[in-house]
Design an enzyme around this catalytic site. Structure first.
Site, mmCIF file in Angstrom:
data_model
loop_
_atom_site.group_PDB
_atom_site.id
_atom_site.type_symbol
_atom_site.label_atom_id
_atom_site.label_comp_id
_atom_site.label_asym_id
_atom_site.label_seq_id
_atom_site.Cartn_x
_atom_site.Cartn_y
_atom_site.Cartn_z
ATOM 1 N N LYS A 83 0.860 -1.196 0.000
ATOM 2 C CA LYS A 83 0.000 0.000 0.000
ATOM 3 C C LYS A 83 0.892 1.240 0.000
ATOM 4 O O LYS A 83 1.781 1.384 0.837
ATOM 5 C CB LYS A 83 -0.902 -0.035 1.239
ATOM 6 C CG LYS A 83 -2.180 0.747 1.110
ATOM 7 C CD LYS A 83 -3.089 0.438 2.291
ATOM 8 C CE LYS A 83 -4.333 1.284 2.287
ATOM 9 N NZ LYS A 83 -5.042 1.205 3.565
HETATM 10 O O1 G3P Z 1 -7.543 2.251 5.492
HETATM 11 C C1 G3P Z 1 -7.877 3.406 4.822
HETATM 12 C C2 G3P Z 1 -9.230 4.000 5.175
HETATM 13 O O2 G3P Z 1 -10.212 3.017 5.093
HETATM 14 C C3 G3P Z 1 -9.253 4.800 6.448
HETATM 15 O O3 G3P Z 1 -10.560 5.102 6.892
HETATM 16 O O4 G3P Z 1 -12.092 5.856 8.693
HETATM 17 O O5 G3P Z 1 -9.652 6.447 8.832
HETATM 18 O O6 G3P Z 1 -11.137 7.546 7.162
HETATM 19 P P1 G3P Z 1 -10.869 6.303 7.945
#
Ligand code: G3P
Length: 214
Positions: free
Chosen positions: A83
């Site tokens: 990633k």
């Molecule tokens: O892993 C990446 C993404 O899904 C992060 O989500 O909730 O931190 O905006 P969030």
């Protein structure tokens, strides 16, 4: 649409994997730090548990560092995906790793031009952040729709991982928008199983049965 879990918590991943609903796992540095365990060991344990793409994120910000880290992540398990953040250095690393046959997931995508750049650099997966776009008053799902159209019209091989999913409506809208995958946090996945009519429906089936058969 396939479901991944967005988590580095082994108990949560195991619970959802045992239910037969997972096709992969995504992690990020924040999720890893939340668990506080050895990062590589955690990624190996996840990859041995779930049969599907497992994203481990680089923490370098320069291309050379990302490429070196990416090679190490890829060696952890055959299902590992590297990633990489959506930056100039990130695209350089994506191109280099793709040329080495290593699969990538370009993360932190917030616009259609960013998605185009990541697809062009050879990303296996691209991760637009739906919830964080909604947070700033824009339409995250609209971006998923536009990216899907772009992929179909121009024939890119990259798959969309709808990320930053906050609730059931995001899952539903990701399906309708044509995301290939949604990566969903544990708490949101738990809620996706539930519907009040399922609960009352089951209760009534059992009551009716017992009335006749005891
Ligand atoms: O892993 C990446 C993404 O899904 C992060 O989500 O909730 O931190 O905006 P969030």
């Amino acid at each position: 649409m396939k479901l991944f879990i967005d988590s580095a918590n082994l108990d949560h991943i195991k619970e959802m994997n045992d239910l037969g609903i997972l096709s992969g796992v995504t992690t990020n540095p924040t999720l890893m730090a939340k668990e506080g365990k050895d990062v590589n060991q955690t990624l190996i344990q996840i990859a041995e548990m779930v049969d599907g793409p497992i994203s481990g994120e680089v923490i370098s910000v320069d291309a050379k560092g990302m490429i070196e880290e990416g090679k190490k992540i890829a060696k952890l398990h055959p299902n590992m995906i590297v990633k990489i953040p959506m930056t100039e250095a990130g695209m350089q690393a994506t191109k280099a790793l793709t040329e080495l046959g290593i699969k990538t997931n370009v993360t932190l995508i917030f616009s259609l031009p960013q998605a185009l750049l990541a697809c062009t650099a050879g990303a296996t997966f691209i991760s637009p952040f739906v919830g964080r776009l909604d947070d700033i008053g824009t339409d995250g799902i609209e971006l998923i729709e536009s990216i899907r159209d772009m992929i179909d019209v121009y024939g890119f091989d990259s798959e969309i991982i709808s990320a930053s999913i906050r609730h059931n409506e995001h899952i539903k809208a990701s399906i309708n928008a044509g995301a290939h995958i949604a990566t969903v946090p544990y708490e949101v996945l738990k809620k996706a199983f539930k519907h009040p009519l399922t609960d009352t429906g089951l209760e009534n089936f059992l009551k009716d049965y017992q009335k006749v058969y005891g």
